[in-house]
Design a protein around this motif. Structure first.
Motif, PDB file in Angstrom:
ATOM      1  N   UNK A   1       0.827  -1.207   0.000  1.00  0.00           N
ATOM      2  CA  UNK A   1       0.000   0.000   0.000  1.00  0.00           C
ATOM      3  C   UNK A   1       0.867   1.265   0.000  1.00  0.00           C
ATOM      4  N   UNK A   2       1.539   1.476  -1.107  1.00  0.00           N
ATOM      5  CA  UNK A   2       2.502   2.596  -1.121  1.00  0.00           C
ATOM      6  C   UNK A   2       1.852   3.970  -0.938  1.00  0.00           C
ATOM      7  N   UNK A   3       0.644   4.129  -1.501  1.00  0.00           N
ATOM      8  CA  UNK A   3       0.002   5.454  -1.411  1.00  0.00           C
ATOM      9  C   UNK A   3      -0.422   5.750   0.019  1.00  0.00           C
ATOM     10  N   UNK A   4      -0.975   4.728   0.677  1.00  0.00           N
ATOM     11  CA  UNK A   4      -1.406   4.905   2.070  1.00  0.00           C
ATOM     12  C   UNK A   4      -0.215   5.299   2.929  1.00  0.00           C
ATOM     13  N   UNK A   7       0.791   8.805   2.219  1.00  0.00           N
ATOM     14  CA  UNK A   7      -0.184   9.765   2.737  1.00  0.00           C
ATOM     15  C   UNK A   7      -0.033   9.908   4.251  1.00  0.00           C
ATOM     16  N   UNK A   8       0.088   8.761   4.948  1.00  0.00           N
ATOM     17  CA  UNK A   8       0.224   8.805   6.412  1.00  0.00           C
ATOM     18  C   UNK A   8       1.506   9.562   6.790  1.00  0.00           C
ATOM     19  N   UNK A  10       2.972  11.870   5.006  1.00  0.00           N
ATOM     20  CA  UNK A  10       2.763  13.283   4.664  1.00  0.00           C
ATOM     21  C   UNK A  10       1.960  13.995   5.755  1.00  0.00           C
ATOM     22  N   UNK A  11       0.862  13.351   6.176  1.00  0.00           N
ATOM     23  CA  UNK A  11       0.006  13.969   7.206  1.00  0.00           C
ATOM     24  C   UNK A  11       0.765  14.049   8.534  1.00  0.00           C
ATOM     25  N   UNK A  14       3.153  16.962   8.336  1.00  0.00           N
ATOM     26  CA  UNK A  14       2.465  18.256   8.483  1.00  0.00           C
ATOM     27  C   UNK A  14       2.051  18.490   9.939  1.00  0.00           C
ATOM     28  N   UNK A  15       1.501  17.425  10.568  1.00  0.00           N
ATOM     29  CA  UNK A  15       1.069  17.551  11.971  1.00  0.00           C
ATOM     30  C   UNK A  15       2.256  17.898  12.865  1.00  0.00           C
ATOM     31  N   UNK A  17       5.044  19.348  11.960  1.00  0.00           N
ATOM     32  CA  UNK A  17       5.497  20.713  11.667  1.00  0.00           C
ATOM     33  C   UNK A  17       4.619  21.740  12.394  1.00  0.00           C
ATOM     34  N   UNK A  18       3.295  21.525  12.325  1.00  0.00           N
ATOM     35  CA  UNK A  18       2.373  22.442  13.007  1.00  0.00           C
ATOM     36  C   UNK A  18       2.598  22.397  14.522  1.00  0.00           C
TER      37      UNK A  18
END
Lengths: 108, 385
Positions: A1-4, A7-8, A10-11, A14-15, A17-18
């Motif tokens: 599941x390369x996209x999953x 995506x995980x 990436x999110x 971002x989390x 970084x915030x």
């Protein structure tokens, strides 16, 4: 599941970084040498300042807390303000106690 | 768990198939969140700065009103106020405004009596004599002057007067002193032709903060033509100005929210023919309605979470790293001298949480509802339509 996985990741990035930015902000706010609140308060106390120096276009926008109650409405009550900053400043002061009274005919 | 992850994988593939459309949604969504979050970050920080810093403002400022207008107050009134129990020092303040028609700039001129040593945020010194002045950073930058240079002002008699710059307030105090010019009090009186024995207003110190309102009433009673302004009123003014519900901040906030509602409404009402056919095919090959709804939930979450996180990060960088450069012109109005916002972050996690709730949940709902309507319809008729 390369996209999953991507995506995980990436999110999560971002989390993180915030979270780092917010943590840095909270740390800066708690750091007296960064905020210089004590120094600014000393300046305010020494000069007896009452307002922030943000809008210098008119006297009631430069010192909103010291302005006459009617100055933003110099032409007539409810008039549109001349100055754009006036639209930002909502009336915030409590209404002064009125000394005005009326008596009906025959009333003592 | 594996089933859910498989559906997430399918959802991401589905999003990538329509990448141009979804990218456009993410960009608009991110900008909307960034605008709302910028307004929240900026107003929260300015309010926090104002409330914290102005906590050192005079406890009561007493003005005199004459014919409904602010007038000079007799310094003799200070003695009457000073005699009231609970009152500490009463300092007459002498200050006023000066308009420079060349640059169309308003300055605030303030008179100082003593020259305090070790005053923070000041480079150089206070004016030591009638020939010197101390300037805020905004004025120094507007006129390109520095310590040792001279500033020419035209006084009330229309005579030019040269003042040597003895000190400059540094950038960190910009929010307080940007347009400020300090002169010796005696010189300021001469400059404005103010009569002796009168001041612009009186700054009153109150020992017990709980007595401020009572003393303000007593002052009003003793001096009926006066207008006492308590510190709570000053703080309340700024609390109102920088409240996100007031004035232009609400306008910006509302515009961004409306943009978001249009985006969500478009999403909720318009499910494309491709998406309908996709749902029909999924149903025809054996997916049940729950799977389709989970697929749409993942799609909505992927877009909204990405947009929210990106928007919040952009807003933080915009406000605290780049001084809210895009919002500042909206705030600036006609002010020629406008301070740079070097703000101390004031983060309200509750507000951020509410923003997340208000933007992520409606979007997911708007993604799921039309998909659910399609998913409960017969697959054959969905594909044929």
């Amino acid at each position: 599941m390369p996209r999953t996985r991507l995506f995980v990741l990436f999110i999560t990035a971002l989390t993180l970084l915030l979270a780092v930015l917010l943590a840095q902000g909270i740390r800066q706010a708690a750091n007296p040498s960064f905020s210089q609140r004590a120094e600014k308060k000393a300046l305010v106390a020494t000069l007896g300042l009452t307002d922030l120096s943000i809008w210098s276009e008119a006297r009631y926008t430069r010192h909103p807390s010291q302005a006459d109650l009617f100055t933003p409405f110099q032409d007539y009550p409810g008039a549109f303000d001349h100055f754009p900053a006036g639209s930002i400043i909502a009336p915030g002061q409590p209404k002064p106690q009125t000394t005005l009274s009326f008596k009906q005919r025959g009333e003592q | 768990m594996a089933r859910r992850l498989n559906i997430l994988e399918h959802a991401l593939s589905s999003l990538l198939r329509r990448k141009q459309k979804n990218l456009a949604i993410i960009v608009v969504y991110t900008l909307t969140v960034a605008t709302i979050a910028s307004v929240l970050f900026l107003t929260q920080s300015l309010r926090s700065e104002a409330v914290n810093v102005l906590a050192a403002a005079p406890d009561i400022v007493v003005q005199r009103l004459a014919a409904g207008r602010h007038d000079l107050i007799p310094i003799a009134d200070a003695e009457q106020i000073r005699r009231m129990p609970g009152v500490g020092k009463v300092e007459p303040r002498v200050w006023g405004y000066y308009y420079d028609s060349l640059k169309k700039v308003n300055f605030t001129l303030m008179g100082v009596k003593d020259s305090p040593t070790n005053l923070p945020l000041l480079q150089g010194t206070f004016p030591a004599n009638n020939e010197q002045c101390t300037l805020g950073k905004g004025i120094a930058e507007a006129y390109g002057v520095t310590i040792g240079d001279s500033l020419v002002l035209v006084d009330s008699s229309n005579s030019s007067k040269l003042y040597q710059v003895s000190g400059l307030f540094i950038a960190d105090s910009e929010l307080l002193t940007n347009d400020l010019i300090l002169l010796q009090e005696a010189e300021l009186r001469r400059f404005f032709k103010l009569p002796d024995g009168r001041a612009t207003d009186l700054a009153v110190e109150v020992y017990n903060q709980r007595e401020v309102a009572t003393l303000a009433k007593k002052i009003k009673l003793a001096l009926p033509d006066s207008r006492p302004i308590g510190k709570t009123e000053i703080l309340h003014t700024y609390d109102t100005v920088f409240n996100w519900r007031s004035g232009i901040m609400l306008t910006l906030f509302a515009s961004a929210l409306i943009a978001f509602c249009i985006l969500a409404w478009d999403k909720a009402t318009g499910i494309s023919a491709d998406e309908k056919r996709e749902i029909g095919i999924l149903k025809a090959i054996g997916w049940d309605t729950n799977d389709v709804l989970l697929l749409k939930f993942w799609e909505g979450l992927a877009i909204s979470l990405t947009a929210f996180l990106l928007g919040a990060i952009i807003a933080y960088l915009h406000v605290f790293f780049y001084g809210a450069g895009l919002l500042a012109p909206v705030l600036q109005g006609w002010s020629v001298l406008f301070p740079q916002f070097n703000l101390t972050p004031a983060i309200d996690l509750y507000q951020l949480f509410v923003l997340a709730l208000l933007t992520i949940v409606p979007y997911i709902a708007c993604t799921i509802v039309p998909a659910w309507k399609t998913a409960v319809t017969d697959p054959d008729s969905v594909m044929r339509s």
